[in-house]
Design a protein around this motif. Structure first.
Motif, PDB file in Angstrom:
ATOM      1  N   LEU A  79       0.828  -1.209   0.000  1.00 15.13           N
ATOM      2  CA  LEU A  79       0.000   0.000   0.000  1.00 15.13           C
ATOM      3  C   LEU A  79       0.860   1.256   0.000  1.00 15.13           C
ATOM      4  O   LEU A  79       0.580   2.211  -0.734  1.00 15.13           O
ATOM      5  N   LYS A  80       1.896   1.282   0.821  1.00 16.08           N
ATOM      6  CA  LYS A  80       2.789   2.435   0.882  1.00 16.08           C
ATOM      7  C   LYS A  80       3.451   2.674  -0.472  1.00 16.08           C
ATOM      8  O   LYS A  80       3.556   3.805  -0.924  1.00 16.08           O
ATOM      9  N   ALA A  81       3.850   1.597  -1.122  1.00 17.97           N
ATOM     10  CA  ALA A  81       4.482   1.724  -2.437  1.00 17.97           C
ATOM     11  C   ALA A  81       3.480   2.214  -3.482  1.00 17.97           C
ATOM     12  O   ALA A  81       3.807   3.058  -4.320  1.00 17.97           O
ATOM     13  N   ALA A  82       2.251   1.702  -3.424  1.00 19.36           N
ATOM     14  CA  ALA A  82       1.228   2.097  -4.388  1.00 19.36           C
ATOM     15  C   ALA A  82       0.840   3.566  -4.237  1.00 19.36           C
ATOM     16  O   ALA A  82       0.551   4.244  -5.225  1.00 19.36           O
ATOM     17  N   CYS A  83       0.839   4.058  -2.997  1.00 18.42           N
ATOM     18  CA  CYS A  83       0.472   5.450  -2.740  1.00 18.42           C
ATOM     19  C   CYS A  83       1.680   6.383  -2.833  1.00 18.42           C
ATOM     20  O   CYS A  83       1.519   7.598  -2.920  1.00 18.42           O
ATOM     21  N   GLY A  84       2.869   5.836  -2.763  1.00 17.73           N
ATOM     22  CA  GLY A  84       4.077   6.650  -2.828  1.00 17.73           C
ATOM     23  C   GLY A  84       4.316   7.475  -1.578  1.00 17.73           C
ATOM     24  O   GLY A  84       4.895   8.564  -1.651  1.00 17.73           O
TER      25      GLY A  84
ATOM     26  N   ILE B  29      -3.464  -0.442   9.703  1.00 15.91           N
ATOM     27  CA  ILE B  29      -2.491   0.024   8.723  1.00 15.91           C
ATOM     28  C   ILE B  29      -2.687   1.526   8.607  1.00 15.91           C
ATOM     29  O   ILE B  29      -3.790   1.995   8.345  1.00 15.91           O
ATOM     30  N   GLU B  30      -1.610   2.286   8.831  1.00 16.78           N
ATOM     31  CA  GLU B  30      -1.671   3.744   8.743  1.00 16.78           C
ATOM     32  C   GLU B  30      -0.846   4.192   7.548  1.00 16.78           C
ATOM     33  O   GLU B  30       0.315   3.833   7.417  1.00 16.78           O
ATOM     34  N   ILE B  31      -1.468   4.984   6.676  1.00 14.41           N
ATOM     35  CA  ILE B  31      -0.807   5.525   5.494  1.00 14.41           C
ATOM     36  C   ILE B  31      -0.859   7.050   5.588  1.00 14.41           C
ATOM     37  O   ILE B  31      -1.924   7.621   5.832  1.00 14.41           O
ATOM     38  N   GLN B  32       0.278   7.712   5.401  1.00 10.33           N
ATOM     39  CA  GLN B  32       0.352   9.164   5.556  1.00 10.33           C
ATOM     40  C   GLN B  32      -0.490   9.875   4.506  1.00 10.33           C
ATOM     41  O   GLN B  32      -0.496   9.499   3.337  1.00 10.33           O
ATOM     42  N   GLY B  33      -1.192  10.903   4.952  1.00 10.10           N
ATOM     43  CA  GLY B  33      -1.988  11.742   4.057  1.00 10.10           C
ATOM     44  C   GLY B  33      -3.365  11.172   3.797  1.00 10.10           C
ATOM     45  O   GLY B  33      -3.715  10.076   4.235  1.00 10.10           O
ATOM     46  N   ASP B  34      -4.158  11.949   3.053  1.00 10.11           N
ATOM     47  CA  ASP B  34      -5.504  11.516   2.681  1.00 10.11           C
ATOM     48  C   ASP B  34      -5.397  10.699   1.399  1.00 10.11           C
ATOM     49  O   ASP B  34      -5.481  11.225   0.293  1.00 10.11           O
TER      50      ASP B  34
ATOM     51  N   ALA C 201      -9.119   1.778  -4.064  1.00  9.38           N
ATOM     52  CA  ALA C 201      -8.932   1.164  -5.380  1.00  9.38           C
ATOM     53  C   ALA C 201      -7.957  -0.011  -5.295  1.00  9.38           C
ATOM     54  O   ALA C 201      -8.200  -1.077  -5.881  1.00  9.38           O
ATOM     55  N   PHE C 202      -6.868   0.164  -4.557  1.00  8.76           N
ATOM     56  CA  PHE C 202      -5.862  -0.889  -4.417  1.00  8.76           C
ATOM     57  C   PHE C 202      -6.445  -2.121  -3.731  1.00  8.76           C
ATOM     58  O   PHE C 202      -6.267  -3.246  -4.194  1.00  8.76           O
ATOM     59  N   LEU C 203      -7.147  -1.912  -2.612  1.00  4.63           N
ATOM     60  CA  LEU C 203      -7.701  -3.037  -1.858  1.00  4.63           C
ATOM     61  C   LEU C 203      -8.805  -3.753  -2.637  1.00  4.63           C
ATOM     62  O   LEU C 203      -8.902  -4.980  -2.602  1.00  4.63           O
ATOM     63  N   GLU C 204      -9.642  -2.991  -3.346  1.00  3.18           N
ATOM     64  CA  GLU C 204     -10.701  -3.615  -4.138  1.00  3.18           C
ATOM     65  C   GLU C 204     -10.112  -4.405  -5.300  1.00  3.18           C
ATOM     66  O   GLU C 204     -10.643  -5.446  -5.677  1.00  3.18           O
ATOM     67  N   LYS C 205      -9.020  -3.925  -5.855  1.00  3.71           N
ATOM     68  CA  LYS C 205      -8.340  -4.659  -6.923  1.00  3.71           C
ATOM     69  C   LYS C 205      -7.794  -5.985  -6.395  1.00  3.71           C
ATOM     70  O   LYS C 205      -7.782  -6.985  -7.110  1.00  3.71           O
ATOM     71  N   LYS C 206      -7.371  -6.008  -5.129  1.00  4.98           N
ATOM     72  CA  LYS C 206      -6.900  -7.234  -4.486  1.00  4.98           C
ATOM     73  C   LYS C 206      -8.053  -8.174  -4.137  1.00  4.98           C
ATOM     74  O   LYS C 206      -7.821  -9.318  -3.792  1.00  4.98           O
ATOM     75  N   GLY C 207      -9.298  -7.668  -4.148  1.00  5.14           N
ATOM     76  CA  GLY C 207     -10.456  -8.508  -3.864  1.00  5.14           C
ATOM     77  C   GLY C 207     -11.130  -8.241  -2.539  1.00  5.14           C
ATOM     78  O   GLY C 207     -12.116  -8.887  -2.201  1.00  5.14           O
ATOM     79  N   PHE C 208     -10.625  -7.292  -1.746  1.00  3.09           N
ATOM     80  CA  PHE C 208     -11.236  -6.968  -0.451  1.00  3.09           C
ATOM     81  C   PHE C 208     -12.486  -6.129  -0.649  1.00  3.09           C
ATOM     82  O   PHE C 208     -12.619  -5.403  -1.630  1.00  3.09           O
TER      83      PHE C 208
END
Length: 110
Positions: A72-77, A87-92, A99-106
């Motif tokens: 996720l961090k890599a996908a969001c940069g 899971i905490e990802i910086q920024g909004d 989109a990333f999680l739905e593409k994985k099937g979640f």
């Protein structure tokens, strides 16, 4: 408990007392993305005014979700972390994460 559940940590008198428990590897259930619902929110409180996207209520499988947080961090940069079963990802980054999680099937709520 049997004798094999303990390991010698330190013994100054040479008695070799078994003091500490051995860490046993936990086994976790496999994650099936099609059956897993993840929740997503944004947090700003207690972060100096900066926003963080948080994926929470994730099933217990730290190795799987640690790897997923790295992807996720890599996908969001951006940076982020996996702690306290979130899971905490910086920024909004909610739209990118969704989109990333739905593409994985979640299934993503929130």
């Amino acid at each position: 408990m049997n004798k094999d559940d303990y390991v010698i940590v330190y013994s100054s008198d040479g008695s070799g007392k078994n003091i500490a428990k051995k860490d046993k590897k936990k086994t976790y259930a496999d994650i099936n993305p099609k059956e897993t619902i993840l929740k997503l929110r944004i947090e700003k409180k207690g972060r100096g005014g900066k926003s963080v996207s948080v994926v929470y209520e994730i099933p217990e499988n730290p190795t799987y979700f640690k790897k997923l947080s790295k992807e996720l961090k890599a996908a969001c940069g951006v940076g982020g972390s996996f702690k306290n079963d979130t899971i905490e990802i910086q920024g909004d980054q909610r739209e990118k994460i969704r989109a990333f999680l739905e593409k994985k099937g979640f299934t993503v709520k929130g």
